[in-house]
Design an enzyme around this catalytic site. Structure first.
Site, short mmCIF file in Angstrom:
data_model
loop_
_atom_site.label_atom_id
_atom_site.label_comp_id
_atom_site.label_asym_id
_atom_site.label_seq_id
_atom_site.Cartn_x
_atom_site.Cartn_y
_atom_site.Cartn_z
N HIS A 76 0.84 -1.19 0.00
CA HIS A 76 0.00 0.00 0.00
C HIS A 76 0.88 1.26 0.00
O HIS A 76 1.92 1.27 0.66
CB HIS A 76 -0.88 0.03 1.26
CG HIS A 76 -1.88 -1.07 1.32
ND1 HIS A 76 -1.56 -2.32 1.78
CD2 HIS A 76 -3.18 -1.10 0.97
CE1 HIS A 76 -2.64 -3.09 1.71
NE2 HIS A 76 -3.63 -2.38 1.23
N GLU A 113 8.71 -1.25 4.06
CA GLU A 113 9.41 0.02 3.88
C GLU A 113 10.77 0.00 4.57
O GLU A 113 11.76 0.48 4.01
CB GLU A 113 8.53 1.16 4.39
CG GLU A 113 7.33 1.47 3.52
CD GLU A 113 6.21 0.42 3.53
OE1 GLU A 113 5.36 0.45 2.62
OE2 GLU A 113 6.18 -0.43 4.45
N ASP A 127 27.06 0.47 -5.18
CA ASP A 127 27.20 1.24 -6.41
C ASP A 127 28.32 2.27 -6.31
O ASP A 127 29.12 2.43 -7.22
CB ASP A 127 25.88 1.92 -6.76
CG ASP A 127 25.98 2.74 -8.04
OD1 ASP A 127 26.41 2.17 -9.07
OD2 ASP A 127 25.65 3.93 -8.01
#
EC number: 4.6.1.17
Length: 159
Positions: A76, A113, A127
């Site tokens: 959601h 989350e 990265d």
């Protein structure tokens, strides 16, 4: 316990949370990224050519938590009230521990989350450092705690 993201026909289904009470909800998660001692020292000294690696990874983790529903199909969209991303350099273990916290007052939990924030923060560290240390390894992504909601509080048992 039945899987909640499948309907009676076994099809993918976004859970209807409209009847749930609004409660304070929190979740914490962690991830680890292993790297060479030289890479850890480069990050800590601020000598990395790309700048403050932790600042960029922190922002990436916060943004990721806010975009979780765009990445995980049945999550959601949530109005997060707090996202925190912290780093702990463990030189002796040649790793960085990432811990995240997500909070809101809402009808569904924030575990995804918190996990997404930890994952993307780790990916961002990878990265930014891959040119100097391509053998880094991301591991141990997991929920540590959750609080609030119908099922109440939960905490991972420590080893």
């Amino acid at each position: 316990m039945a899987l909640t993201h499948l309907n009676s026909q076994g099809e993918a289904n976004m859970v209807d949370v409209s009847a749930k009470s609004i409660t304070a909800r929190t979740a914490t998660a962690e991830a680890y990224i292993y790297m060479s001692e030289a890479t850890l020292e480069l990050i800590q000294s601020g000598g990395h050519a790309k700048g403050d690696v932790f600042a960029v990874a922190r922002i990436a983790g916060i943004q990721a938590a806010k975009k979780c529903s765009d990445l995980i199909p049945l999550c959601h969209p949530l109005m997060l009230s707090k996202v925190q991303v912290d780093f702990d350099v463990e030189l002796v273990n040649k790793r960085v521990r990432i811990e995240t916290l997500c909070k809101l007052a809402g009808q569904t939990g924030v575990e995804m989350e918190a996990l997404t924030a930890a994952s993307v923060a780790a990916l961002t560290l990878f990265d930014m450092c891959k040119a100097v240390d391509p053998e880094m390894e991301i591991t141990g992504i997991k929920v540590l705690t959750k609080a609030g909601g119908k099922t109440g509080d939960w905490q991972r048992e420590t080893a």
